[in-house]
Scaffold this active site. Structure first.
Site, mmCIF file in Angstrom:
data_model
loop_
_atom_site.group_PDB
_atom_site.id
_atom_site.type_symbol
_atom_site.label_atom_id
_atom_site.label_comp_id
_atom_site.label_asym_id
_atom_site.label_seq_id
_atom_site.Cartn_x
_atom_site.Cartn_y
_atom_site.Cartn_z
ATOM 1 N N ARG A 1 0.810 -1.110 0.000
ATOM 2 C CA ARG A 1 0.085 0.043 0.017
ATOM 3 C C ARG A 1 0.643 1.224 -0.003
ATOM 4 N NH1 ARG A 1 -4.781 2.096 -1.653
ATOM 5 N NH2 ARG A 1 -6.015 2.804 -0.003
ATOM 6 N N THR B 1 -8.649 0.079 -10.343
ATOM 7 C CA THR B 1 -8.047 -1.042 -9.927
ATOM 8 C C THR B 1 -8.152 -2.294 -10.835
ATOM 9 O OG1 THR B 1 -8.715 -0.196 -7.524
ATOM 10 C CG2 THR B 1 -7.976 -2.541 -7.696
ATOM 11 N N ASP C 1 -7.933 8.259 -0.651
ATOM 12 C CA ASP C 1 -8.587 6.850 0.179
ATOM 13 C C ASP C 1 -8.580 7.368 1.757
ATOM 14 O OD1 ASP C 1 -9.522 5.363 -1.571
ATOM 15 O OD2 ASP C 1 -8.142 3.946 -1.400
ATOM 16 N N SER D 1 -7.696 0.793 2.674
ATOM 17 C CA SER D 1 -8.100 0.123 1.263
ATOM 18 C C SER D 1 -9.353 -0.603 1.547
ATOM 19 C CB SER D 1 -6.947 -0.538 0.924
ATOM 20 O OG SER D 1 -7.244 -1.397 -0.125
ATOM 21 N N SER D 2 -9.973 -1.030 0.264
ATOM 22 C CA SER D 2 -11.067 -2.041 0.136
ATOM 23 C C SER D 2 -10.829 -3.147 -0.488
ATOM 24 C CB SER D 2 -12.107 -1.385 -0.627
ATOM 25 O OG SER D 2 -12.795 -0.245 0.251
ATOM 26 N N GLY E 1 -13.008 0.038 -6.424
ATOM 27 C CA GLY E 1 -13.190 0.845 -5.416
ATOM 28 C C GLY E 1 -13.739 0.244 -4.088
#
Length: 576
Positions: free
Chosen positions: A107, A394, A434, A458-459, A481
């Site tokens: 990340r 993504t 984010d 994050s997701s 997302g």
């Protein structure tokens, strides 16, 4: 006055980005590709060129990690609007020899100079589309460092050779990828960014356009030869810093020292049980692992097996569990290096069963509040959770090799086209958007507030599913997302509850609830369920939803892998 004169062009772009960065509506229900089976290894990814690059590596005897490097290098070229070396990733790996599972956390991190008010003006949060195309949105990328660390531990083929397919494709060109072409032609706002206009728009002209990127080919060649030092401590570092700091207003405060300090984290996955299976996903700062486990845990007692996938009662139950999980997600989750996160308490069976009692099969909740797994919040202080809009970039891919190793990797530059800056042939991320734009909630610092060196929540939800004997049966993940969590949940339910193949489950119409409204995928049969769901008390929104589910099943009865690729993209599952 100078500040507002500089702000005016971005205010205009705000409208353009908001209007143009969404996926085009699906006009027909998703059509699933033919079922793909393989005996030795398999790749499932959102781009045929990336799938072929991964398969070529596996045919040479490479490991799943080797293939992941070749795939991500190709995606940086062929699917550049979604992920690349300018972004970050979570990679979930299972080693066949030891049986251990590891999360490689790549990340992005905020510059050390970052402050909590990074995305506020005069005390008010910036609109998300205005924050996206700024230098302030750029975090130190982690994808390349992640791939390097994973290769050092689990690679077999030389690092230098794994970039070859992407270099060759970028130099010689390929037919303009259909999904990329659709994205470029649908998003008029990129006309206002010179690098994007020259690279994407000009090449998209004509009836049979060809896509090339000689500058990226040279960058990948240097990275293949020099490794991550060129990216984190070399000329490329300086180029990225200059690019991010040049855009005004909201210029970046990133420095070469921020790059040099970057480190990949190796973590243990968070795991829970569902229907006799063990499910494992990424821990914080990803919210995906905890949220998926919470949602499925709440649904287990409600027995979704008695419903069909198009039953509004089933969608109602999934939506209610999702609302509760997203409430907890907002209140508790962030970077564990900066805030105490009650991970085990949030996924404890007793707590999840308690949360499940809030679900009424006959009526939607008026409000979904965060729970109190540590018994520290007085009941009278239940607080409504504000909406936090998120973008939807993504990519996700899944890999298994001939040795029995498995990779589930989600990577991203955040919004489509990232922060709309390019250097050396690749896009830079806007992942710092984010972070929450409201750094204080209920008088307390929010766990996802901006801080120097911090990783935003994050997701991303790369997941493993193991059977009762501890053998891997399914790997999966998605793009999208914060909708990723819902896409992964629905796919897992399709396979584990409704006995669908991974391909059939990936092709289901999408439904997601993130706390604001129950979203149904436009242009699909789920649109017809709107009245029934409204009768249950839901606020329903019909909207384009471009998931990107890619997964692989292991079928012990036939000793074969079965792949699934999301039909909404150019994805493919392939193997030998």
């Amino acid at each position: 006055m100078t500040f507002f004169l500089r702000l005016f062009p971005l205010l205009f772009l705000l409208l353009c980005v908001a209007a143009c960065s969404r996926p085009a509506p699906n006009l027909e229900p998703a059509q699933q590709p033919a079922e793909q089976l393989a005996a030795d290894f398999m790749v499932s990814v959102a781009c045929p060129h990336a799938a072929e690059a991964g398969r070529a590596v596996l045919r040479q005897g490479g490991t799943a990690i080797d293939a992941a490097i070749a795939i991500q290098a190709m995606l940086t070229f062929s699917e550049p609007t979604e992920s690349g070396i300018g972004g970050g990733a979570f990679l979930l790996y299972r080693d066949a020899a030891s049986g251990t599972m590891t999360v490689f956390n790549g990340r992005e991190t905020a510059p050390m100079a970052a402050q909590p008010d990074r995305f506020t003006v005069l005390g008010q949060p910036l609109p998300l589309p205005l924050a996206i195309p700024t230098g302030a949105a750029f975090g130190v990328p982690g994808t390349l460092a992640l791939l390097w660390d994973a290769h050092q531990q689990h690679g077999q083929l030389p690092w230098t050779g794994l970039f070859g397919p992407a270099i060759e494709a970028a130099e010689t060109g390929i037919p303009y990828p259909p999904a990329l072409l659709q994205r470029v032609r649908a998003d008029y706002s990129i006309q206002f960014f010179g690098d994007l206009r020259r690279h994407f728009v000009y090449q998209a002209r004509g009836e049979a356009p060809v896509f090339r990127n000689a500058e990226l080919a040279e960058t990948l060649r240097r990275l293949a030869q020099e490794g991550p030092d060129h990216f984190y401590r070399g000329e490329l570092t300086d180029e990225m810093v200059r690019t991010a700091r040049a855009r005004r207003p909201f210029r970046s405060d990133i420095t070469p020292a921020d790059f040099e300090a970057y480190r990949v984290k190796q973590q243990q996955p968070v795991c829970g049980s569902y229907r006799g299976y063990t499910l494992c996903g990424p821990p914080p700062p990803s919210s995906g692992g905890i949220a998926v486990l919470q949602i499925l845990g709440m649904l287990e007692s409600l027995d979704l097996r008695r419903y069909q996938p198009d039953d509004p009662e089933a969608l109602h139950l999934i939506a209610e569990a999702s609302r509760l999980a997203f409430a907890d997600r907002f209140l508790y989750l962030g970077d564990p290096d900066f805030t105490d996160i009650p991970v085990q308490a949030l996924i404890a069976p007793d707590y999840i069963r308690e949360r499940a009692t809030l679900i009424d099969p006959a009526r939607a909740m008026s409000d979904a509040f965060a729970g109190d797994p540590l018994r520290i919040i007085p009941e009278q202080e239940e607080l409504p959770i504000p909406d936090e809009p998120e973008s939807q970039g993504t990519t996700h891919f899944s890999v298994t090799d001939r040795y029995g190793n498995w990779v589930s990797m989600t990577s991203s530059i955040e919004a489509p086209f990232g922060n709309r800056m390019m250097t050396n042939g690749f896009l830079l991320n806007n992942q710092l958007t984010d972070f929450t734009f409201r750094p204080v909630f209920d008088g307390q610092p929010h766990p996802n507030a901006v801080a120097g060196g911090k990783r935003p929540r994050s997701s991303m939800s790369p997941f493993f599913v193991l059977d009762s004997e501890g053998e891997l049966r399914l790997i999966v993940g998605s793009r999208g997302g914060s909708r990723i969590i819902g896409y992964v949940v629905q796919t897992l339910i399709g396979v584990l509850d409704w006995d669908l193949s991974i391909q059939q489950s990936a092709a289901l119409p999408n439904m997601v609830h993130r706390g604001d409204a129950l979203e149904l995928e436009a242009g699909t049969p789920y649109e017809a369920l709107r009245p029934a769901l409204q009768a249950l008390g839901h606020r329903v929104r019909i909207t384009p939803m471009q998931s990107g589910v890619h997964g692989i099943e292991w079928l012990p009865a036939t000793a074969q892998y079965r792949g699934g690729a999301d039909p909404r993209l150019d994805g493919v599952a392939t193997g030998d």
